[in-house]
Design a protein around this motif. Structure first.
Motif, short mmCIF file in Angstrom:
data_model
loop_
_atom_site.label_atom_id
_atom_site.label_comp_id
_atom_site.label_asym_id
_atom_site.label_seq_id
_atom_site.Cartn_x
_atom_site.Cartn_y
_atom_site.Cartn_z
N THR A 1 0.84 -1.18 0.00
CA THR A 1 0.00 0.00 0.00
C THR A 1 0.88 1.24 0.00
OG1 THR A 1 -1.74 -1.16 1.22
CG2 THR A 1 -1.77 1.24 1.30
N LEU A 2 0.57 2.17 -0.89
CA LEU A 2 1.26 3.45 -0.92
C LEU A 2 0.85 4.24 0.32
CD1 LEU A 2 2.95 5.52 -2.67
CD2 LEU A 2 0.72 6.39 -3.41
N VAL A 3 1.81 4.72 1.09
CA VAL A 3 1.52 5.58 2.23
C VAL A 3 2.24 6.91 2.03
CG1 VAL A 3 1.08 3.71 3.87
CG2 VAL A 3 3.39 4.62 3.63
N LEU A 4 1.77 7.92 2.72
CA LEU A 4 2.26 9.28 2.53
C LEU A 4 3.77 9.38 2.64
CD1 LEU A 4 1.00 12.06 1.92
CD2 LEU A 4 1.10 12.52 4.37
N GLY A 5 4.37 8.65 3.57
CA GLY A 5 5.81 8.70 3.75
C GLY A 5 6.61 8.16 2.57
N ASP A 6 5.95 7.44 1.67
CA ASP A 6 6.61 6.90 0.47
C ASP A 6 6.72 7.93 -0.65
OD1 ASP A 6 6.63 4.41 1.71
OD2 ASP A 6 4.78 3.74 0.73
N TRP B 1 -1.73 4.47 -9.72
CA TRP B 1 -0.54 4.86 -8.96
C TRP B 1 -0.83 4.84 -7.44
CZ3 TRP B 1 0.04 9.38 -5.95
CH2 TRP B 1 1.31 9.54 -5.41
N ALA B 2 -1.95 5.42 -7.04
CA ALA B 2 -2.25 5.58 -5.61
C ALA B 2 -2.67 4.27 -4.94
CB ALA B 2 -3.32 6.64 -5.41
N GLY B 3 -3.18 3.34 -5.70
CA GLY B 3 -3.58 2.06 -5.14
C GLY B 3 -4.99 2.07 -4.57
N PRO B 4 -5.40 0.95 -3.98
CA PRO B 4 -6.79 0.78 -3.57
C PRO B 4 -7.22 1.71 -2.44
CG PRO B 4 -5.46 -1.05 -2.78
CD PRO B 4 -4.60 -0.24 -3.69
N TYR B 5 -6.29 2.27 -1.68
CA TYR B 5 -6.67 3.17 -0.59
C TYR B 5 -6.54 4.64 -0.99
CZ TYR B 5 -6.67 -1.07 2.11
OH TYR B 5 -6.94 -2.35 2.56
N ALA C 1 -6.02 11.74 -1.75
CA ALA C 1 -5.74 11.35 -0.37
C ALA C 1 -5.12 9.96 -0.39
CB ALA C 1 -7.03 11.34 0.45
N VAL C 2 -4.05 9.80 0.40
CA VAL C 2 -3.41 8.51 0.56
C VAL C 2 -3.26 8.25 2.06
CG1 VAL C 2 -2.20 8.61 -1.65
CG2 VAL C 2 -1.05 9.41 0.40
N PRO C 3 -3.18 6.99 2.46
CA PRO C 3 -3.03 6.69 3.89
C PRO C 3 -1.76 7.32 4.46
CG PRO C 3 -3.51 4.69 2.64
CD PRO C 3 -3.24 5.77 1.64
N VAL C 4 -1.86 7.82 5.69
CA VAL C 4 -0.67 8.37 6.34
C VAL C 4 0.20 7.25 6.91
CG1 VAL C 4 -1.65 10.63 6.82
CG2 VAL C 4 -1.90 8.80 8.51
N ASP C 5 -0.40 6.08 7.16
CA ASP C 5 0.34 4.90 7.60
C ASP C 5 -0.47 3.66 7.24
OD1 ASP C 5 -1.62 4.46 9.67
OD2 ASP C 5 -0.52 5.81 10.99
N PRO D 1 -8.17 6.49 3.78
CA PRO D 1 -8.94 7.69 3.48
C PRO D 1 -10.41 7.43 3.15
CG PRO D 1 -6.83 7.79 2.37
CD PRO D 1 -6.96 6.41 2.96
N TRP D 2 -10.75 6.22 2.72
CA TRP D 2 -12.14 5.89 2.40
C TRP D 2 -13.02 5.81 3.65
CZ3 TRP D 2 -14.07 6.24 -2.31
CH2 TRP D 2 -13.19 6.23 -3.37
#
Length: 161
Positions: free
Chosen positions: A7-12, A78-82, A142-146, A151-152
């Motif tokens: 999962t892509l997360v913000l820190g990536d 690019w952002a993925g399912p989340y 919006a992407v997960p922060v961790d 975000p959904w």
């Protein structure tokens, strides 16, 4: 053994990151099905004679909702399912015709977290045919922060795109 895609997360994500290119060979079917899906019955998107004789272009061409869908696909791939679309704006500068190979590419312009803790990535995207930029796009996703964020799940005051 089941493998789960990372999962892509913000820190990536870092400002200046380049998204992978998406290449797609446009056909008449691409154009017509996009118009059909968006209920756009205007003949310049399915009738070549009308497009050429009445509009003065070389062929039928992608309509606005079809291009919007290509940008959404590019971003969500690019952002993925989340990844959750917040805002998308785009400006069409030229037409995309059957026989064209469209290439979408993008760059990360911003990475931040809002007051509610939602992680946001700002993107600049271009749709090109050869060296010609046909459409430019600005998006906020919006992407997960961790790994525990999604975000959904955000509703009401927690969701401010």
């Amino acid at each position: 053994m089941t493998t789960v895609a990372p999962t892509l997360v913000l820190g990536d994500v870092v400002v200046g990151d380049r998204l992978p290119e998406l290449h797609y060979d446009v056909t008449a079917t691409t154009v017509v099905l996009g118009a059909l899906a968006s209920r756009d019955w205007r003949p310049m998107h399915h009738d070549k004679d009308f497009a050429v004789d009445r509009n003065g272009v070389r062929d039928i061409f992608l309509n606005t909702p079809n291009q919007a869908a290509w940008f959404e696909r590019y971003i969500t791939d690019w952002a993925g399912p989340y990844g959750r679309m917040g805002r998308v704006t785009f400006r069409m500068r030229g037409s995309v015709f059957p026989g064209d190979t469209m290439v979408l590419d993008g760059t990360v312009d911003g990475v931040d977290t809002d007051d509610e803790g939602c992680g946001w990535v700002s993107l600049s995207i271009a749709l090109r045919v050869g060296d010609d930029v046909k459409t430019t796009c600005a998006a906020r996703v919006a992407v997960p922060v961790d790994e525990d964020d999604n975000p959904w799940r955000r509703r009401g005051e927690q969701w401010r795109p």
